[in-house]
Write a protein that holds these residues in place. Structure first.
Motif, mmCIF file in Angstrom:
data_model
loop_
_atom_site.group_PDB
_atom_site.id
_atom_site.type_symbol
_atom_site.label_atom_id
_atom_site.label_comp_id
_atom_site.label_asym_id
_atom_site.label_seq_id
_atom_site.Cartn_x
_atom_site.Cartn_y
_atom_site.Cartn_z
ATOM 1 N N SER A 169 -42.123 43.543 19.574
ATOM 2 C CA SER A 169 -42.522 43.912 19.603
ATOM 3 C C SER A 169 -42.561 44.276 20.953
ATOM 4 N N ALA A 170 -42.885 43.238 21.950
ATOM 5 C CA ALA A 170 -42.580 43.268 23.291
ATOM 6 C C ALA A 170 -41.701 44.203 24.193
ATOM 7 N N GLY A 171 -40.394 44.501 23.749
ATOM 8 C CA GLY A 171 -39.195 44.727 23.822
ATOM 9 C C GLY A 171 -37.886 43.489 24.185
ATOM 10 N N LEU A 172 -38.228 42.329 24.045
ATOM 11 C CA LEU A 172 -37.122 41.725 24.231
ATOM 12 C C LEU A 172 -36.060 42.015 23.237
ATOM 13 N N PRO A 173 -35.033 41.264 24.246
ATOM 14 C CA PRO A 173 -33.727 41.926 22.967
ATOM 15 C C PRO A 173 -33.885 40.469 22.762
ATOM 16 N N LEU A 174 -34.452 39.778 21.111
ATOM 17 C CA LEU A 174 -34.015 39.254 20.996
ATOM 18 C C LEU A 174 -33.672 38.905 19.332
ATOM 19 N N THR A 175 -32.505 38.396 18.624
ATOM 20 C CA THR A 175 -32.242 39.051 17.165
ATOM 21 C C THR A 175 -31.996 37.476 16.369
ATOM 22 N N VAL A 176 -32.356 37.998 15.501
ATOM 23 C CA VAL A 176 -32.232 36.549 14.282
ATOM 24 C C VAL A 176 -31.563 36.642 12.911
ATOM 25 N N GLU A 177 -31.121 35.536 13.343
ATOM 26 C CA GLU A 177 -30.096 35.854 11.340
ATOM 27 C C GLU A 177 -31.179 34.540 10.656
ATOM 28 N N THR A 178 -30.681 34.654 9.177
ATOM 29 C CA THR A 178 -30.682 33.848 8.407
ATOM 30 C C THR A 178 -29.681 33.731 7.734
ATOM 31 N N CYS A 179 -29.599 32.909 6.913
ATOM 32 C CA CYS A 179 -28.515 32.536 5.786
ATOM 33 C C CYS A 179 -28.139 33.053 4.525
ATOM 34 N N PHE A 180 -27.482 32.943 4.038
ATOM 35 C CA PHE A 180 -27.303 32.406 2.262
ATOM 36 C C PHE A 180 -28.147 32.209 1.783
ATOM 37 N N HIS A 181 -27.727 30.603 1.615
ATOM 38 C CA HIS A 181 -28.829 29.198 1.288
ATOM 39 C C HIS A 181 -30.464 29.585 1.513
ATOM 40 N N TYR A 182 -31.285 30.094 1.816
ATOM 41 C CA TYR A 182 -32.053 30.429 2.593
ATOM 42 C C TYR A 182 -32.554 31.742 1.742
ATOM 43 N N LEU A 183 -31.790 32.707 1.277
ATOM 44 C CA LEU A 183 -32.045 33.783 0.674
ATOM 45 C C LEU A 183 -31.546 33.231 -1.040
ATOM 46 N N THR A 184 -30.861 32.738 -1.557
ATOM 47 C CA THR A 184 -30.738 32.764 -2.498
ATOM 48 C C THR A 184 -30.976 31.200 -3.609
ATOM 49 N N LEU A 185 -31.297 30.321 -2.456
ATOM 50 C CA LEU A 185 -31.703 28.856 -3.194
ATOM 51 C C LEU A 185 -32.983 28.601 -2.519
ATOM 52 N N SER A 186 -34.307 27.643 -3.538
ATOM 53 C CA SER A 186 -35.460 27.535 -3.176
ATOM 54 C C SER A 186 -35.717 26.272 -3.497
ATOM 55 N N ALA A 187 -36.583 25.052 -3.027
ATOM 56 C CA ALA A 187 -36.697 24.258 -3.002
ATOM 57 C C ALA A 187 -37.467 23.606 -4.398
ATOM 58 N N GLN A 188 -37.864 24.530 -4.845
ATOM 59 C CA GLN A 188 -38.805 24.096 -6.382
ATOM 60 C C GLN A 188 -37.261 23.518 -7.246
ATOM 61 N N HIS A 189 -36.077 24.835 -6.809
ATOM 62 C CA HIS A 189 -35.386 24.402 -8.142
ATOM 63 C C HIS A 189 -33.854 23.366 -7.905
ATOM 64 N N ILE A 190 -34.027 22.488 -6.388
ATOM 65 C CA ILE A 190 -33.150 21.494 -5.706
ATOM 66 C C ILE A 190 -33.275 20.100 -7.043
ATOM 67 N N PRO A 191 -32.312 19.783 -7.340
ATOM 68 C CA PRO A 191 -32.878 18.595 -8.686
ATOM 69 C C PRO A 191 -32.251 17.385 -7.965
ATOM 70 N N HIS A 192 -33.092 16.470 -7.845
ATOM 71 C CA HIS A 192 -33.113 14.937 -7.391
ATOM 72 C C HIS A 192 -31.659 14.157 -7.232
ATOM 73 N N GLY A 193 -31.837 14.580 -6.686
ATOM 74 C CA GLY A 193 -31.253 13.205 -6.026
ATOM 75 C C GLY A 193 -29.068 13.947 -5.803
ATOM 76 N N ARG A 194 -29.558 15.033 -5.123
ATOM 77 C CA ARG A 194 -28.358 16.359 -4.981
ATOM 78 C C ARG A 194 -28.319 16.511 -3.544
ATOM 79 N N PRO A 195 -27.184 15.422 -2.762
ATOM 80 C CA PRO A 195 -27.188 15.763 -1.250
ATOM 81 C C PRO A 195 -27.016 17.291 -1.096
ATOM 82 N N GLU A 196 -25.838 17.960 -1.784
ATOM 83 C CA GLU A 196 -25.093 18.673 -1.228
ATOM 84 C C GLU A 196 -26.079 19.917 -1.247
#
Length: 461
Positions: A265-292
Motif C-alpha cells: 500500500s505504501a508503494g514499495l516494489p515488494l512481491t511474495v510467493e507461496t508454495c504448493f505445499h502451503y496451499l494443499t497441506l495442513s498441520a492437523q492432517h500430518i501423521p506422526h513420524g512422517r519427515p517427508e
C-alpha cells in the motif's frame, strides 16, 4: 524453407487467461510463436506450409503456456546425489514446466561468485530438459561479487535471515543486507529473502524433550513470529531502498500478511510467493513420524492455509512455486520418523499444476488464475516476462496440452525426480499433463512413456 507447426484446440488459454478456440502457429527453427488465430484453423487451410505431423489438434483438452517455476533446488554440482539437472528438469517437464530458476544453494559451490556460476553452468550443459536460469546468492562478505553476477546473467539474488542448513551458505545480518542493498540499488535485479528471523536466544533444553516424531513438536519450533520478525526487518529496510525490488520466498505465515499489505500500500516494489505445499497441506492432517512433510518454514494449520488462499486471490501473494528441495533418503530420517533432525524440504517437481488445480476446483478458482500464478507472475518475477509465461506472438513456443478432467495417482513410478520421497505419494490428483513442448519441440509425452525417443532441448538462460 521455414518449417511451421500449428497447435489447435477448443480451449487455448491466451493472454487474458480465458480458454477459447484458437490456433497457435510456431516456427520450428526459431522456436517462437509467429501467429495466433482466434479460431480453429483446419489443416487444409495451411496447404503446403504445415506437414500433417506438425498439425497438432488438442481437441477439447487445454493448451496452456509452459509453466515457469521460479524456486527450485537442483543441487548440482556437489550434491548431485540429492538431485541433478537431468532428473530435476525431467520431473519439471512432466508437470508442464518449461523454464525453472535454480536456487544458489544447496550445490557445492554455491552461486555466490561468477566463477561458481560458471561451474554450475558447466555442470548443466547438455542435461536440461527445460530451460534453466539461475539465482545468485548473498552471503556475508560477497558484496563485491554481486554486480559481476548481475552482468553474468543471474536473475536476482537470495539470502537467508536464519541458518540455511548448509555451511557454505551462511545467513546474513542487517549490516550484510545494507552492504548488499547498496551494491544492488541501481541495478535491474531483485533481492529475495528466506524470511525467518530468530530475535531471541533459543530457550534452554526442556527436562523432558518433546517427541521428535510429532509434527506438532517441529511446528512449535518454527512459530509464525519468526516470519513476522523477518518481514518487519525487510519492509523497514525496503523503505530506505525503495527503488530495489524485494521478494519474500515461500511465505507460510498468514499472520505476516498485514506487513506485506502495508508495504504494498505504501508503494514499495515488494512481491511474495507461496508454495504448493502451503496451499494443499495442513498441520492437523500430518501423521506422526512422517519427515517427508517437513519443510522450513513449516506447513501450518487449516485456518492459516485458508488465509493464504485469500491473500493469493486478492493479490497480496503474487505467485506460487514448488521450492523443490530434495535430499537423499538417509537425511530424511524416514526409518526413524525423526522429524526434528530430518532435512527440511518437500519434493514436488512434476506435481504442482495438478496439486493446485485439485485445490482450486474446490474453491471455484478458474484456469485463468492458475496460469497467472504459475506462468505470468513467475515469469515476471524471474525476469523472463519478455519470452515466457504467455501464448503470445514473439514469445517462446512453450506449450502444454493438459486434461483438466484427467487424474493422476502419485506413485513412486510416476515421479521423475531422483529421490522419490514426497508427502503426496498415494494421492489422486485432478488434471493431467499429456504433452509438454519447449520452443515448439516435444519434450514430454505421457502416452509414450514420458521421454521415450526424446532428447533434452533446454537452454541456459
Amino acid at each position: 524453407m521455414t518449417r511451421m507447426r500449428a497447435f489447435v484446440g477448443q480451449n487455448v488459454v491466451l493472454s487474458d487467461g480465458l480458454p477459447r478456440p484458437a490456433t497457435v502457429i510456431t516456427d520450428v527453427d526459431t522456436g517462437k510463436i509467429v501467429g495466433i488465430i482466434e479460431e480453429i484453423t483446419p489443416r487444409r487451410s495451411f496447404h503446403d506450409i504445415i506437414e500433417d505431423s506438425d498439425y497438432i489438434d488438442a481437441g477439447d483438452k487445454y493448451i496452456l503456456p509452459g509453466l515457469v517455476d521460479a524456486h527450485v533446488h537442483l543441487n548440482e554440482p556437489g550434491r548431485t546425489d540429492w538431485e541433478g539437472f537431468w532428473t530435476g528438469t525431467r520431473a519439471a517437464a512432466s508437470g508442464g514446466v518449461t523454464a525453472l530458476v535454480d536456487m544458489p544453494l544447496n550445490s557445492i559451490p554455491p552461486t555466490t561468485t561468477v566463477d561458481n556460476l560458471a561451474a554450475k553452468r558447466d555442470a548443466a550443459r547438455g542435461q536440461c530438459w527445460t530451460d534453466v536460469a539461475f539465482w545468485g546468492g548473498v552471503i556475508p562478505g560477497n558484496q563485491a561479487h554481486l554486480k559481476p553476477l548481475v552482468d553474468a546473467g543471474v536473475k536476482g539474488f537470495k539470502c537467508f535471515l536464519i541458518e540455511s542448513g548448509v555451511d557454505e551458505f551462511p545467513c546474513v545480518a542487517e549490516s550484510d543486507l545494507r552492504g548488499a542493498m547498496d551494491e544492488l540499488k541501481d541495478t535491474p535485479t531483485v533481492l529475495c529473502f528466506h524470511a525467518e528471523l530468530e530475535q531471541n536466544p533459543a530457550p534452554a533444553p526442556a527436562a523432558h524433550p518433546a517427541d521428535p516424531t510429532l509434527y506438532s513438536t517441529f511446528l512449535a519450533s518454527r512459530p509464525q513470529q519468526l516470519e513476522i520478525d523477518a518481514i518487519a526487518l525487510i519492509t523497514r529496510l525496503h523503505a530506505e531502498y525503495p527503488a530495489l525490488r524485494l521478494h519474500i520466498v515461500h511465505l507460510s505465515a498468514a499472520d505476516a500478511l498485514p506487513l506485506v499489505r502495508a508495504a504494498k500500500s505504501a508503494g514499495l516494489p515488494l512481491t511474495v510467493e507461496t508454495c504448493f505445499h502451503y496451499l494443499t497441506l495442513s498441520a492437523q492432517h500430518i501423521p506422526h513420524g512422517r519427515p517427508e512433510f517437513k519443510c522450513c518454514p513449516p506447513v501450518r494449520e487449516d485456518t492459516n492455509r485458508e488465509a493464504l488462499w485469500a491473500a493469493l486471490l486478492e493479490g497480496t501473494i503474487d505467485c506460487v512455486v514448488s521450492d523443490h528441495s530434495p535430499c537423499v533418503a538417509s537425511l530424511k530420517k524416514i526409518d526413524e520418523g525423526d522429524i526434528m533432525s530430518a532435512w527440511g524440504g518437500i519434493s514436488t517437481l512434476g506435481l504442482g499444476l495438478s496439486l493446485l488445480w485439485t485445490e482450486a476446483r474446490k474453491r471455484g478458482v478458474g484456469i485463468d488464475k492458475i496460469v497467472d500464478w504459475l506462468c505470468v507472475k513467475t515469469a515476471k518475477h524471474a525476469g523472463l516476462a519478455d519470452r515466457k509465461g504467455l501464448l503470445k506472438v514473439g514469445y517462446d513456443a512453450d506449450l502444454v496440452i493438459w486434461d483438466p478432467e484427467g487424474q493422476i495417482e502419485v506413485t513412486k513410478e510416476l515421479l521423475n525426480f531422483k529421490n522419490k520421497l514426497t508427502p503426496y505419494e498415494g494421492l489422486t490428483l485432478d488434471g493431467k499433463v499429456e504433452k509438454t513442448f519447449l520452443r515448439g519441440r516435444l519434450i514430454y509425452n505421457s502416452a509414450e512413456g514420458g521421454f521415450n525417443g526424446l532428447e533434452p532441448a533446454g537452454n541456459l538462460l
